[in-house]
Design an enzyme around this catalytic site. Structure first.
Site, mmCIF file in Angstrom:
data_model
loop_
_atom_site.group_PDB
_atom_site.id
_atom_site.type_symbol
_atom_site.label_atom_id
_atom_site.label_comp_id
_atom_site.label_asym_id
_atom_site.label_seq_id
_atom_site.Cartn_x
_atom_site.Cartn_y
_atom_site.Cartn_z
ATOM 1 N N PHE A 181 41.364 82.139 2.626
ATOM 2 C CA PHE A 181 41.358 81.474 3.930
ATOM 3 C C PHE A 181 40.292 80.393 3.915
ATOM 4 C CE2 PHE A 181 40.113 80.430 8.184
ATOM 5 C CZ PHE A 181 41.334 80.228 8.796
ATOM 6 N N ASP A 231 33.006 78.520 -1.033
ATOM 7 C CA ASP A 231 33.155 78.484 0.427
ATOM 8 C C ASP A 231 32.343 79.614 1.042
ATOM 9 O OD1 ASP A 231 33.895 78.694 3.070
ATOM 10 O OD2 ASP A 231 36.037 78.400 2.728
ATOM 11 N N LYS A 271 30.239 77.488 10.642
ATOM 12 C CA LYS A 271 30.017 78.638 11.520
ATOM 13 C C LYS A 271 28.545 78.774 11.960
ATOM 14 C CE LYS A 271 34.302 80.893 10.800
ATOM 15 N NZ LYS A 271 35.174 81.058 9.637
HETATM 16 C C1 LIG Z 1 36.304 80.118 9.327
HETATM 17 C C2 LIG Z 1 36.443 79.722 7.917
HETATM 18 C C3 LIG Z 1 36.845 78.419 7.552
HETATM 19 C C4 LIG Z 1 37.304 77.400 8.564
HETATM 20 O O1 LIG Z 1 36.341 77.079 9.522
HETATM 21 P P1 LIG Z 1 36.791 76.368 10.895
HETATM 22 O O2 LIG Z 1 35.498 76.004 11.547
HETATM 23 O O3 LIG Z 1 37.564 77.392 11.671
HETATM 24 O O4 LIG Z 1 37.623 75.198 10.532
HETATM 25 C C5 LIG Z 1 36.858 78.104 6.213
HETATM 26 N N1 LIG Z 1 36.521 79.008 5.274
HETATM 27 C C6 LIG Z 1 36.142 80.263 5.580
HETATM 28 C C7 LIG Z 1 35.759 81.208 4.489
HETATM 29 C C8 LIG Z 1 36.105 80.670 6.908
HETATM 30 O O5 LIG Z 1 35.767 81.927 7.211
#
Ligand SMILES: *Cc1c(COP(=O)(O)O)cnc(C)c1O
Length: 408
Positions: A148, A233, A262
């Protein structure tokens, strides 16, 4: 008039408005939050809940942290947006403080997590063409099953979740998918045109899936050997969530590129960033990439305060200690529904057996008792409270979690 006003304060009123006027692209738990502080949120009817989701780890510092709020208000009364056409007095200090904290010399600011991932993809491709010498249009990026990374058309194009893709093609080419945690498959997938390996150190959205021990380290070695950028990520795992500043520290790895988002703003404002070394980030020149709001002074001031709070309040250490305690206590629950308890620090997944009938009904029962958690991937409950949580609060939550996990 009086009764109408009371009617307008009810949860049903707000739920009805959302259902009537909003796009139905989410299926939230029916709790309408009006205020929050620390680990606690209060709904429109005055009921308090312990937040065990932290907005998917965006409020690691706790809701409405007073120091971050102060920075937001002070900056909002000075200047909020200059665009990158001009400079501002918050961006430079933000770069320096984030760089000093993480050890990465270059920072590129964006707003959402998906934008940070898009930035890392562009960075890897450009590096592949300009530095590695991959023939134009041939760059490949390897990603993992169950990934994700956000919701843009390019990103959902390499998702393995059928619903995330359904109806949104045609998709961006240039991505190869390997099983998560399989270093052998990674090595086989690498070709001379591979420019990056995009990976989450724990797959949060996929159900808090922890890869086999040593996977990230092995992946880092393979990337180095074959001249492939490791694109890590850490949007969900980073900034203290797993008991280290970055999850990669658990494996003694230093990825070429890091994505943060985040909790970078403590939940006040969307701020994301890509971190990299000089040579990698050096492929971007004026005009290659940008964002109107990326690097704005309000976001930069908020992020500076959010980072300071993480460090000054020892939240990373607290996440390690409280996470171990919470996970141990969850693992001791002798419930017929539990298949596995796993995670790192305060990113914990409780996977239920398929016979349990899905995690949703457990989330609803927890909500009724005052604990907010959200199912992730049908059968897994995720517990990821703000990193400011204390032992007494974990015990309070456990007193409610235990009976819920024992229900028929
Ligand atoms: C939440 C998340 C994203 C995307 O972030 P958004 O601010 O919702 O676009 C990307 N990678 C990971 C691992 C995430 O948990």
């Amino acid at each position: 008039m009086q009764s109408e006003l009371i009617g307008e304060q009810s949860a049903e009123y707000f739920i009805d408005l959302e259902e009537r006027y909003g796009a139905h692209n989410y299926h939230p738990l029916d709790v309408v939050i009006r205020e929050a502080e620390g680990v606690w949120v209060t709904d429109v009817e005055g009921k308090r809940y312990l937040d065990c989701l932290s907005a998917y780890s965006a409020v690691n510092q706790g809701h409405a942290h007073p120091k971050i709020r102060k920075a937001l208000i002070e900056q909002a009364s000075r200047v909020t947006l200059t665009a990158r056409a001009f400079r501002n007095d918050q961006l430079g200090p933000f770069y320096k403080e984030l760089s000093d904290l993480t050890g990465y010399p270059r920072v590129l600011p964006m707003n959402t997590g998906a934008e940070a991932v898009e930035t890392a993809i562009k960075l890897a491709r450009k590096w592949g063409y300009k530095v590695k010498g991959v023939p134009e249009g041939q760059a490949e990026i390897i990603v993992c099953e169950g990934n994700f990374h956000g919701r843009t058309t390019t990103i959902v194009g390499f998702s393995t979740e059928a619903q995330y893709r359904d109806g949104f093609g045609p998709f961006t080419p240039g991505f190869k998918i390997i099983p998560y945690g399989d270093a052998g498959a990674l090595e086989k997938a690498i070709t001379p045109n591979t420019v990056g390996f995009l990976v989450e150190p724990i797959q949060g959205e996929n159900g808090v899936v922890v890869p086999p021990a040593g996977f990230l380290r092995r992946a880092a070695e393979l990337c180095k050997k074959h001249r492939v950028l490791l694109l890590n990520d850490e949007i969900q795992t980073g900034l203290g969530r797993t008991g280290k500043l970055l999850m990669q520290e658990h494996d003694g790895v230093r990825a070429d590129v890091i994505m943060l988002g985040k909790a970078l703003s403590g939940g006040f404002y969307p701020v994301s960033a890509v971190l990299a070394d000089e040579e990698t980030m050096g492929v971007f020149h004026p005009g290659d990439h940008g964002s109107t709001f990326g690097g704005n002074p309000l976001g930069a001031a908020v992020a500076r305060a959010a980072l300071r709070v993480l460090v000054e309040e020892n939240l990373i250490d607290n996440a390690a200690r409280m996470g171990e305690y919470f996970q141990d206590q969850l693992a001791e629950i002798n419930s017929p529904h539990i298949r596995e308890v796993r995670g790192r620090g305060l990113l914990i997944g409780v996977e239920l057996k398929p016979e349990a009938g899905g995690a949703r009904r457990f989330c609803e029962a927890l909500r009724d008792r005052g604990v907010l958690a959200k199912e992730t991937h049908t059968h897994t409950l995720r517990f990821a409270p703000p990193l400011v949580i204390q032992r007494t609060e974990i015990d309070w939550a456990l007193e409610r979690i235990r009976p819920v996990l024992m229900m028929a």
